[in-house]
Design a protein around this motif. Sequence first.
Motif, mmCIF file in Angstrom:
data_model
loop_
_atom_site.group_PDB
_atom_site.id
_atom_site.type_symbol
_atom_site.label_atom_id
_atom_site.label_comp_id
_atom_site.label_asym_id
_atom_site.label_seq_id
_atom_site.Cartn_x
_atom_site.Cartn_y
_atom_site.Cartn_z
ATOM 1 N N GLN A 40 1.203 -0.868 0.507
ATOM 2 C CA GLN A 40 0.172 -0.497 0.066
ATOM 3 C C GLN A 40 0.476 1.186 -0.005
ATOM 4 N N THR A 41 0.166 2.000 -0.037
ATOM 5 C CA THR A 41 0.830 3.538 -0.223
ATOM 6 C C THR A 41 1.058 4.357 0.895
ATOM 7 N N GLY A 42 1.771 5.357 1.804
ATOM 8 C CA GLY A 42 1.806 6.152 2.350
ATOM 9 C C GLY A 42 2.551 6.897 2.000
ATOM 10 N N GLU A 43 2.702 7.700 3.495
ATOM 11 C CA GLU A 43 3.564 9.230 2.813
ATOM 12 C C GLU A 43 4.908 9.482 3.575
ATOM 13 N N ILE A 44 6.538 9.671 3.303
ATOM 14 C CA ILE A 44 7.181 10.326 3.875
ATOM 15 C C ILE A 44 7.398 12.204 4.052
ATOM 16 N N ILE A 45 8.351 12.208 5.138
ATOM 17 C CA ILE A 45 8.268 13.836 4.912
ATOM 18 C C ILE A 45 10.077 13.760 4.763
ATOM 19 N N TYR A 46 10.692 15.010 3.754
ATOM 20 C CA TYR A 46 12.007 14.774 3.556
ATOM 21 C C TYR A 46 12.350 16.259 3.664
ATOM 22 N N THR A 47 13.472 16.913 3.817
ATOM 23 C CA THR A 47 14.446 18.161 3.379
ATOM 24 C C THR A 47 15.221 17.901 2.751
ATOM 25 N N GLN A 48 15.411 18.710 1.305
ATOM 26 C CA GLN A 48 15.736 18.586 0.313
ATOM 27 C C GLN A 48 16.004 19.942 -0.365
ATOM 28 N N GLY A 49 17.598 20.407 -0.604
ATOM 29 C CA GLY A 49 17.387 22.000 -1.348
ATOM 30 C C GLY A 49 17.317 23.106 -0.234
ATOM 31 N N GLY A 50 17.280 22.545 1.142
ATOM 32 C CA GLY A 50 16.986 23.211 2.092
ATOM 33 C C GLY A 50 15.446 23.689 2.114
ATOM 34 N N THR A 51 14.325 23.202 1.462
ATOM 35 C CA THR A 51 12.678 23.120 1.534
ATOM 36 C C THR A 51 11.963 21.518 2.342
ATOM 37 N N ARG A 52 11.522 21.519 2.608
ATOM 38 C CA ARG A 52 10.359 20.362 2.538
ATOM 39 C C ARG A 52 9.079 19.634 2.265
ATOM 40 N N HIS A 53 9.332 18.592 2.119
ATOM 41 C CA HIS A 53 9.367 17.466 0.960
ATOM 42 C C HIS A 53 8.117 16.492 1.487
ATOM 43 N N SER A 54 7.098 16.337 0.947
ATOM 44 C CA SER A 54 6.275 15.301 1.148
ATOM 45 C C SER A 54 6.090 14.284 0.226
ATOM 46 N N ASP A 55 5.616 13.063 -0.103
ATOM 47 C CA ASP A 55 5.858 12.440 -0.994
ATOM 48 C C ASP A 55 5.092 10.802 -0.487
ATOM 49 N N GLY A 56 4.446 10.416 -2.183
ATOM 50 C CA GLY A 56 3.999 9.182 -1.421
ATOM 51 C C GLY A 56 4.586 7.589 -1.947
ATOM 52 N N ALA A 57 5.290 7.223 -1.052
ATOM 53 C CA ALA A 57 5.914 5.866 -0.706
ATOM 54 C C ALA A 57 5.417 4.455 -0.009
ATOM 55 N N ARG A 58 5.976 3.870 -0.607
ATOM 56 C CA ARG A 58 6.020 2.187 -1.384
ATOM 57 C C ARG A 58 6.951 1.612 -0.261
ATOM 58 N N SER A 59 6.655 0.856 0.514
ATOM 59 C CA SER A 59 7.624 -0.484 1.148
ATOM 60 C C SER A 59 8.399 -1.399 -0.291
ATOM 61 N N ALA A 60 10.018 -0.395 0.202
ATOM 62 C CA ALA A 60 10.360 -1.303 -1.052
ATOM 63 C C ALA A 60 10.711 -2.910 -1.413
ATOM 64 N N ASP A 61 10.471 -3.697 0.019
ATOM 65 C CA ASP A 61 10.232 -5.100 0.211
ATOM 66 C C ASP A 61 8.829 -5.739 0.454
ATOM 67 N N GLY A 62 8.135 -4.699 0.929
ATOM 68 C CA GLY A 62 6.290 -5.016 0.678
ATOM 69 C C GLY A 62 6.121 -5.318 2.185
ATOM 70 N N LYS A 63 7.106 -4.602 3.042
ATOM 71 C CA LYS A 63 7.126 -4.654 4.542
ATOM 72 C C LYS A 63 6.466 -3.388 4.809
ATOM 73 N N PRO A 64 5.347 -4.045 5.698
ATOM 74 C CA PRO A 64 4.809 -2.753 6.628
ATOM 75 C C PRO A 64 5.794 -2.176 7.101
ATOM 76 N N ILE A 65 5.992 -0.174 6.842
ATOM 77 C CA ILE A 65 6.861 0.445 8.080
ATOM 78 C C ILE A 65 6.069 1.249 8.639
ATOM 79 N N GLU A 66 6.594 1.315 10.048
ATOM 80 C CA GLU A 66 5.605 2.369 11.196
ATOM 81 C C GLU A 66 5.838 3.747 10.833
#
Length: 93
Positions: A40-66
């Motif tokens: 399933q798709t979740g969400e991540i936040i990260y900083t790149q170039g001094g700006t905070r971003h959010s993106d949809g994310a999936r587990s690379a191996d299909g396992k859940p990530i809290e």
Amino acid sequence: LWILFFLVALRLPGHRFLNPPDDRMVGTVATVTMPIEPNQTGEIIYTQGGTRHSDGARSADGKPIEHGTEVVVVRYERGMAYVEPWNSFVAKG
């Protein structure tokens, strides 16, 4: 300029041009803000170039990530980050 692009496209029919944003994402450290359930798709936040971003994310191996887990982007395709928990990424060495 269009003529040059056309000529390059004709000479490289089987090649794909890289999308710079896709390449910059790999290796990015992020935090899971919406849990990632198996396949399933979740969400991540990260900083790149001094700006905070959010993106949809999936587990690379299909396992859940809290929620709150620190992850690394190991692949980025079509606007979707595929991530792995930082701890397991580092353990692979």
